[in-house]
Design a protein around this motif. Structure first.
Motif, short mmCIF file in Angstrom:
data_model
loop_
_atom_site.label_atom_id
_atom_site.label_comp_id
_atom_site.label_asym_id
_atom_site.label_seq_id
_atom_site.Cartn_x
_atom_site.Cartn_y
_atom_site.Cartn_z
N ASP A 199 0.80 -1.22 0.00
CA ASP A 199 0.00 0.00 0.00
C ASP A 199 0.84 1.28 0.00
O ASP A 199 0.44 2.26 -0.61
CB ASP A 199 -0.98 0.01 1.18
N GLU A 200 2.00 1.26 0.66
CA GLU A 200 2.86 2.46 0.69
C GLU A 200 3.26 2.83 -0.74
O GLU A 200 3.28 3.99 -1.11
CB GLU A 200 4.14 2.24 1.52
N MET A 201 3.60 1.83 -1.55
CA MET A 201 3.95 2.08 -2.95
C MET A 201 2.73 2.50 -3.75
O MET A 201 2.79 3.44 -4.54
CB MET A 201 4.55 0.81 -3.59
N ASN A 202 1.62 1.82 -3.53
CA ASN A 202 0.39 2.09 -4.30
C ASN A 202 -0.10 3.52 -4.08
O ASN A 202 -0.66 4.14 -4.97
CB ASN A 202 -0.72 1.11 -3.91
N LYS A 203 0.16 4.05 -2.89
CA LYS A 203 -0.30 5.39 -2.55
C LYS A 203 0.55 6.49 -3.21
O LYS A 203 0.02 7.48 -3.68
CB LYS A 203 -0.27 5.54 -1.03
N TYR A 204 1.87 6.28 -3.25
CA TYR A 204 2.77 7.36 -3.65
C TYR A 204 3.34 7.28 -5.06
O TYR A 204 3.78 8.27 -5.61
CB TYR A 204 3.92 7.48 -2.64
N LEU A 205 3.38 6.08 -5.65
CA LEU A 205 3.96 5.94 -6.99
C LEU A 205 2.87 5.94 -8.05
O LEU A 205 1.72 5.63 -7.77
CB LEU A 205 4.77 4.64 -7.09
N ARG A 206 3.25 6.27 -9.28
CA ARG A 206 2.28 6.25 -10.38
C ARG A 206 2.20 4.86 -11.01
O ARG A 206 1.42 4.62 -11.93
CB ARG A 206 2.65 7.30 -11.43
N THR A 207 3.03 3.95 -10.50
CA THR A 207 3.01 2.57 -10.98
C THR A 207 2.62 1.64 -9.85
O THR A 207 2.77 1.98 -8.67
CB THR A 207 4.40 2.15 -11.51
N ILE A 208 2.10 0.46 -10.24
CA ILE A 208 1.81 -0.59 -9.27
C ILE A 208 2.32 -1.90 -9.84
O ILE A 208 2.54 -2.02 -11.05
CB ILE A 208 0.30 -0.71 -8.94
N ILE A 209 2.49 -2.88 -8.97
CA ILE A 209 2.95 -4.20 -9.39
C ILE A 209 1.77 -5.15 -9.32
O ILE A 209 1.08 -5.22 -8.29
CB ILE A 209 4.12 -4.68 -8.51
N VAL A 210 1.52 -5.85 -10.43
CA VAL A 210 0.38 -6.75 -10.51
C VAL A 210 0.79 -8.14 -10.97
O VAL A 210 1.82 -8.32 -11.62
CB VAL A 210 -0.72 -6.21 -11.47
N ALA A 211 -0.05 -9.10 -10.62
CA ALA A 211 0.05 -10.46 -11.17
C ALA A 211 -1.23 -10.68 -11.98
O ALA A 211 -2.32 -10.60 -11.43
CB ALA A 211 0.17 -11.49 -10.06
N PRO A 212 -1.09 -10.94 -13.29
CA PRO A 212 -2.29 -11.14 -14.11
C PRO A 212 -3.03 -12.44 -13.75
O PRO A 212 -2.44 -13.35 -13.17
CB PRO A 212 -1.74 -11.21 -15.53
N MET A 213 -4.29 -12.48 -14.12
CA MET A 213 -5.10 -13.68 -13.92
C MET A 213 -5.51 -14.22 -15.29
O MET A 213 -5.65 -13.47 -16.25
CB MET A 213 -6.34 -13.35 -13.09
#
Length: 107
Positions: free
Chosen positions: A33-47
């Motif tokens: 969440d700290e990254m999700n809040k402040y960065l314009r990128t997020i890390i995901v795992a596709p389904m």
């Protein structure tokens, strides 16, 4: 858009190259969440709904369908690729996801 770890979001992954997972599809946010809040990128795992049992794939039920979280296709995306929030992973799947990530990348 408020994004948090373990949410399932609909993401447009195109354009892709080679064997990268394609299309607009659900993905699980795995960045903290700290990254999700402040960065314009997020890390995901596709389904995906078409997979075989691999050690790096976690079976989940989402939207009435059986699918897999594809840990071997983790990627960093710009938040602009997110179309909408679809839901959240249940606790047992979160626990399994953490375990497979640790096994794959840490141990």
């Amino acid at each position: 858009m408020d994004l948090s770890q373990y949410q399932i979001v609909l993401v447009n992954l195109d354009p892709t190259i080679g064997s990268e997972i394609k299309k607009t599809r659900p993905c699980v946010i795995i960045s903290p969440d700290e990254m999700n809040k402040y960065l314009r990128t997020i890390i995901v795992a596709p389904m995906t709904t078409t997979s075989r049992k691999y050690p790096t794939r976690i079976e989940v039920k989402h939207d009435g369908k059986i699918g897999w979280i594809v840990i071997d296709q983790i990627q960093t995306i710009d938040k602009q690729r997110i179309i909408k929030v679809l839901g959240r992973l249940p606790k047992p799947e979160i626990k399994e996801l953490k375990s497979v990530i640790k096994e794959t990348f840490v141990d």
